[in-house]
Design a protein around this motif. Structure first.
Motif, PDB file in Angstrom:
ATOM      1  N   GLU A 168       0.806  -1.222   0.000  1.00 55.04           N
ATOM      2  CA  GLU A 168       0.000   0.000   0.000  1.00 55.04           C
ATOM      3  C   GLU A 168       0.839   1.271   0.000  1.00 55.04           C
ATOM      4  O   GLU A 168       0.341   2.333  -0.358  1.00 55.04           O
ATOM      5  N   LYS A 169       2.102   1.161   0.404  1.00 53.62           N
ATOM      6  CA  LYS A 169       2.999   2.326   0.357  1.00 53.62           C
ATOM      7  C   LYS A 169       3.674   2.358  -1.005  1.00 53.62           C
ATOM      8  O   LYS A 169       4.232   1.365  -1.456  1.00 53.62           O
ATOM      9  N   HIS A 170       3.621   3.488  -1.638  1.00 51.31           N
ATOM     10  CA  HIS A 170       4.180   3.621  -2.982  1.00 51.31           C
ATOM     11  C   HIS A 170       5.664   3.295  -2.980  1.00 51.31           C
ATOM     12  O   HIS A 170       6.446   3.913  -2.246  1.00 51.31           O
ATOM     13  N   PRO A 171       6.099   2.324  -3.787  1.00 49.51           N
ATOM     14  CA  PRO A 171       7.524   1.985  -3.837  1.00 49.51           C
ATOM     15  C   PRO A 171       8.303   3.024  -4.639  1.00 49.51           C
ATOM     16  O   PRO A 171       7.921   3.366  -5.751  1.00 49.51           O
ATOM     17  N   ASP A 172       9.397   3.499  -4.087  1.00 46.77           N
ATOM     18  CA  ASP A 172      10.172   4.536  -4.760  1.00 46.77           C
ATOM     19  C   ASP A 172      10.974   3.987  -5.937  1.00 46.77           C
ATOM     20  O   ASP A 172      11.067   4.630  -6.985  1.00 46.77           O
ATOM     21  N   ALA A 173      11.575   2.807  -5.742  1.00 40.98           N
ATOM     22  CA  ALA A 173      12.441   2.255  -6.788  1.00 40.98           C
ATOM     23  C   ALA A 173      12.390   0.732  -6.747  1.00 40.98           C
ATOM     24  O   ALA A 173      12.635   0.129  -5.700  1.00 40.98           O
ATOM     25  N   THR A 234      22.880 -10.042 -14.837  1.00 37.17           N
ATOM     26  CA  THR A 234      22.398 -10.874 -13.741  1.00 37.17           C
ATOM     27  C   THR A 234      22.580 -10.159 -12.410  1.00 37.17           C
ATOM     28  O   THR A 234      23.355  -9.198 -12.302  1.00 37.17           O
ATOM     29  N   LEU A 235      21.868 -10.647 -11.416  1.00 28.24           N
ATOM     30  CA  LEU A 235      21.980 -10.116 -10.057  1.00 28.24           C
ATOM     31  C   LEU A 235      22.925 -11.021  -9.273  1.00 28.24           C
ATOM     32  O   LEU A 235      22.614 -12.177  -9.013  1.00 28.24           O
ATOM     33  N   SER A 236      24.096 -10.482  -8.899  1.00 29.12           N
ATOM     34  CA  SER A 236      25.107 -11.278  -8.201  1.00 29.12           C
ATOM     35  C   SER A 236      24.791 -11.428  -6.724  1.00 29.12           C
ATOM     36  O   SER A 236      24.875 -12.524  -6.161  1.00 29.12           O
ATOM     37  N   ARG A 237      24.417 -10.316  -6.097  1.00 26.78           N
ATOM     38  CA  ARG A 237      24.112 -10.380  -4.667  1.00 26.78           C
ATOM     39  C   ARG A 237      23.305  -9.148  -4.275  1.00 26.78           C
ATOM     40  O   ARG A 237      23.315  -8.124  -4.971  1.00 26.78           O
ATOM     41  N   VAL A 238      22.604  -9.259  -3.175  1.00 31.04           N
ATOM     42  CA  VAL A 238      21.830  -8.143  -2.623  1.00 31.04           C
ATOM     43  C   VAL A 238      22.072  -8.066  -1.123  1.00 31.04           C
ATOM     44  O   VAL A 238      22.355  -9.072  -0.478  1.00 31.04           O
ATOM     45  N   ALA A 244      17.326   1.040   2.664  1.00 31.91           N
ATOM     46  CA  ALA A 244      17.647   0.835   1.246  1.00 31.91           C
ATOM     47  C   ALA A 244      18.166  -0.576   1.015  1.00 31.91           C
ATOM     48  O   ALA A 244      18.686  -1.238   1.915  1.00 31.91           O
ATOM     49  N   ILE A 245      18.004  -1.024  -0.226  1.00 30.95           N
ATOM     50  CA  ILE A 245      18.536  -2.312  -0.655  1.00 30.95           C
ATOM     51  C   ILE A 245      19.584  -2.055  -1.726  1.00 30.95           C
ATOM     52  O   ILE A 245      19.338  -1.324  -2.695  1.00 30.95           O
ATOM     53  N   LYS A 246      20.745  -2.639  -1.539  1.00 35.35           N
ATOM     54  CA  LYS A 246      21.820  -2.524  -2.521  1.00 35.35           C
ATOM     55  C   LYS A 246      21.856  -3.811  -3.363  1.00 35.35           C
ATOM     56  O   LYS A 246      21.681  -4.916  -2.840  1.00 35.35           O
ATOM     57  N   ALA A 247      22.053  -3.648  -4.652  1.00 35.97           N
ATOM     58  CA  ALA A 247      22.081  -4.787  -5.564  1.00 35.97           C
ATOM     59  C   ALA A 247      23.306  -4.687  -6.451  1.00 35.97           C
ATOM     60  O   ALA A 247      23.553  -3.643  -7.072  1.00 35.97           O
ATOM     61  N   GLU A 248      24.089  -5.765  -6.494  1.00 33.48           N
ATOM     62  CA  GLU A 248      25.259  -5.805  -7.362  1.00 33.48           C
ATOM     63  C   GLU A 248      24.898  -6.538  -8.650  1.00 33.48           C
ATOM     64  O   GLU A 248      24.525  -7.711  -8.628  1.00 33.48           O
ATOM     65  N   THR A 257      26.785  -1.472  -8.857  1.00 40.28           N
ATOM     66  CA  THR A 257      25.916  -1.506  -7.676  1.00 40.28           C
ATOM     67  C   THR A 257      24.875  -0.408  -7.781  1.00 40.28           C
ATOM     68  O   THR A 257      25.199   0.753  -8.041  1.00 40.28           O
ATOM     69  N   ILE A 258      23.606  -0.790  -7.615  1.00 39.15           N
ATOM     70  CA  ILE A 258      22.515   0.185  -7.623  1.00 39.15           C
ATOM     71  C   ILE A 258      21.762   0.104  -6.297  1.00 39.15           C
ATOM     72  O   ILE A 258      21.869  -0.892  -5.565  1.00 39.15           O
ATOM     73  N   GLN A 259      21.008   1.151  -6.019  1.00 40.94           N
ATOM     74  CA  GLN A 259      20.216   1.204  -4.782  1.00 40.94           C
ATOM     75  C   GLN A 259      18.741   1.306  -5.132  1.00 40.94           C
ATOM     76  O   GLN A 259      18.347   2.123  -5.963  1.00 40.94           O
ATOM     77  N   VAL A 260      17.929   0.465  -4.500  1.00 43.42           N
ATOM     78  CA  VAL A 260      16.489   0.472  -4.718  1.00 43.42           C
ATOM     79  C   VAL A 260      15.791   0.337  -3.380  1.00 43.42           C
ATOM     80  O   VAL A 260      16.432   0.141  -2.343  1.00 43.42           O
ATOM     81  N   THR A 261      14.480   0.462  -3.413  1.00 43.30           N
ATOM     82  CA  THR A 261      13.717   0.236  -2.181  1.00 43.30           C
ATOM     83  C   THR A 261      13.145  -1.173  -2.111  1.00 43.30           C
ATOM     84  O   THR A 261      12.864  -1.683  -1.027  1.00 43.30           O
ATOM     85  N   HIS A 262      12.967  -1.810  -3.289  1.00 46.20           N
ATOM     86  CA  HIS A 262      12.395  -3.154  -3.314  1.00 46.20           C
ATOM     87  C   HIS A 262      12.989  -3.954  -4.472  1.00 46.20           C
ATOM     88  O   HIS A 262      13.324  -3.376  -5.514  1.00 46.20           O
TER      89      HIS A 262
END
Length: 468
Positions: A168-173, A234-238, A244-248, A257-262
């Motif tokens: 219900e909360k709008h996801p930013d990224a 591909t996604l190597s690790r999170v 925040a969630i970091k994704a490699e 590496t990028i940063q997202v909320t979900h």
């Protein structure tokens, strides 16, 4: 041991309900055992209904923000994201009630039991410590998202379509892992609702099972709307840092590496068969745990059938319901109706939509069928020209020796509405020249079928409007 039934259906989704309704018509004493999603299964609870509702909501937002008409000023919309989700939940509850729960009162020969079923032998299951026996058993447990082994994934609250649509909360990224139809539908709708979207796909294009003209056309329009698409990635690790969630990401030997909320996992589907104890009775499964069936929907074990997304056939709600009815008729009436999906229309509900039926050029080549294709861009379709929306094309594939239509691929706003005419043309052997000579209303998208058919032998650019 409980009193024996004629039929046991393991599952409570579209395939299961179709089977139960048919069994009730035949006055078969039937036990339906549901142990997964609420009754109604994937489509109404977490699939077709909620996703298409949200796609339409996002489309309405898009229309308020963009106009191709010089005299129309698009001033945007006020979006209450929480209210959209709450309305979605109300719609799902209403549809589940009207199309599933309310039907049970009229199914006098059907008993519903909540719990997880497991096979004891080929005609017996156990549920909640009790055993139940039947002449025939239909497996209809559906499928769910296949979760890949990504380092750190189990340590973060990742999402799938089962859970994303209730946020219900709008996801930013959002980082969407998987560029198939589910991932792309999610990407576009949330992008239109104001979420920053990154899609990664391990293959070198999205929708990797489709031809590159289709995938390139759709990719172009998604990128134009602001969706970031990274293929061969591909996604190597999170890992999580605060909120925040970091994704490699890994691509061509490079790391980013990028940063997202979900993080949303959309990497394909696996069958819900782990709890069934299929090895006890020797039921064979294939890739993703999907139960292998023949053209009559029978497994390799006599008296056991598999219907809907749990089997190895195309996974659509309309095929699931068809299989439920067909399996019961085959099992108890000896009809021996063969399931044939050679002329199966399908749709991906992006904008523009991607739709198809029959073979494309590559499939025809693999089957050794003579073929030729013609592609009509929507820039040559009067309806699309007048609407100032010429995104996409209509492609027809025919056998030049017989003039029979082999298949079609469409990328177009509303292109799904063309699939039934083309399906019937293939099914009933209507030749392409007949499609070209049949009158189609002017300024309709359907006229594009006629023009595409004509383009096998004529240069459409050199024809006047409505010319035949």
């Amino acid at each position: 041991m409980q009193q024996p039934f004629d039929l046991i259906i393991i599952g409570g989704g579209s395939a299961a309900f179709a089977a139960a309704i048919r069994a009730n018509d035949l006055q078969l004493h039937t036990l339906m055992v549901n142990g997964g999603l609420p009754l109604g299964g994937t489509c109404v609870n977490v699939g077709c209904v909620p996703s298409k509702f949200l796609i339409r909501a996002a489309e309405s937002v898009r229309h308020t923000m963009h106009s191709s008409f010089e005299g129309v000023q698009a001033k945007g919309a006020e979006v209450d994201f929480k209210q959209i989700i709450q309305q979605k939940k109300a719609l799902v509850a209403d549809m589940q009630g009207r199309k599933y729960l309310d039907l049970l009162a009229d199914l006098q020969y059907v008993t519903v039991l909540e719990g997880n079923a497991a096979f004891v032998d080929k005609d017996t299951i156990s549920v909640n410590g009790e055993t139940y026996k039947a002449l025939k058993i239909a497996i209809a447990t559906g499928a769910t998202t296949a979760i890949p082994p990504i380092k750190g994934l189990s340590d973060i609250p990742y999402l799938t379509n089962d859970t994303l649509f209730n946020l219900e909360k709008h996801p930013d990224a959002l980082l969407i892992v998987g560029g198939g139809y589910i991932g792309l539908e999610i990407a576009q709708l949330y992008n239109r609702l104001g979420t920053k979207i990154t899609v990664i796909e391990a293959m070198d294009c999205v929708l990797p099972s489709e031809s590159r003209d289709v995938t390139d056309e759709l990719t172009k329009h998604l990128i134009a709307e602001g969706v970031e698409i990274r293929t061969a990635t591909t996604l190597s690790r999170v890992w999580q840092e605060g909120r925040a969630i970091k994704a490699e990401l890994a691509s061509n030997g490079q790391r980013l590496t990028i940063q997202v909320t979900h993080v949303v996992i959309a990497t394909g589907r696996k069958a819900n068969t782990e709890r069934l104890n299929l090895e006890q009775v020797g039921v064979k499964t294939g890739r993703g745990g999907h139960v292998l069936v023949n053209e009559y929907l029978e497994t390799n074990v006599p008296s056991i059938y598999a219907i809907g997304d749990v089997n190895n056939l195309p996974q659509f709600v309309y095929t699931a319901a068809y299989e439920g009815t067909t399996a019961v008729s085959n099992a108890f009436q000896g009809i021996n109706h063969k399931v044939d999906y050679n002329v199966l229309p399908w749709v991906i509900f992006t904008d523009p939509q991607v739709a198809g039926v029959g073979l494309d050029e590559h499939q025809a080549q693999e089957k050794g069928i003579p073929h030729e294709a013609t592609t009509l861009p929507l820039t040559e379709v009067p309806y699309s020209i007048a609407a100032l929306d010429t995104r996409g094309f209509i492609k027809l594939i025919r056998n030049p020796e017989t003039d029979h239509l082999l298949g079609a691929r469409i990328v177009a706003p509303g292109g799904s509405e063309l699939t039934m005419e083309l399906s019937l043309a293939i099914k009933y052997g209507i030749k392409v020249k007949e499609l070209a000579s049949t009158l189609h209303p002017y300024l309709t998208l359907a006229e594009g079928v006629k023009l595409a058919a004509m383009s096998f032998t004529k240069d459409i650019k050199k024809m006047s409007c409505c010319a035949g």
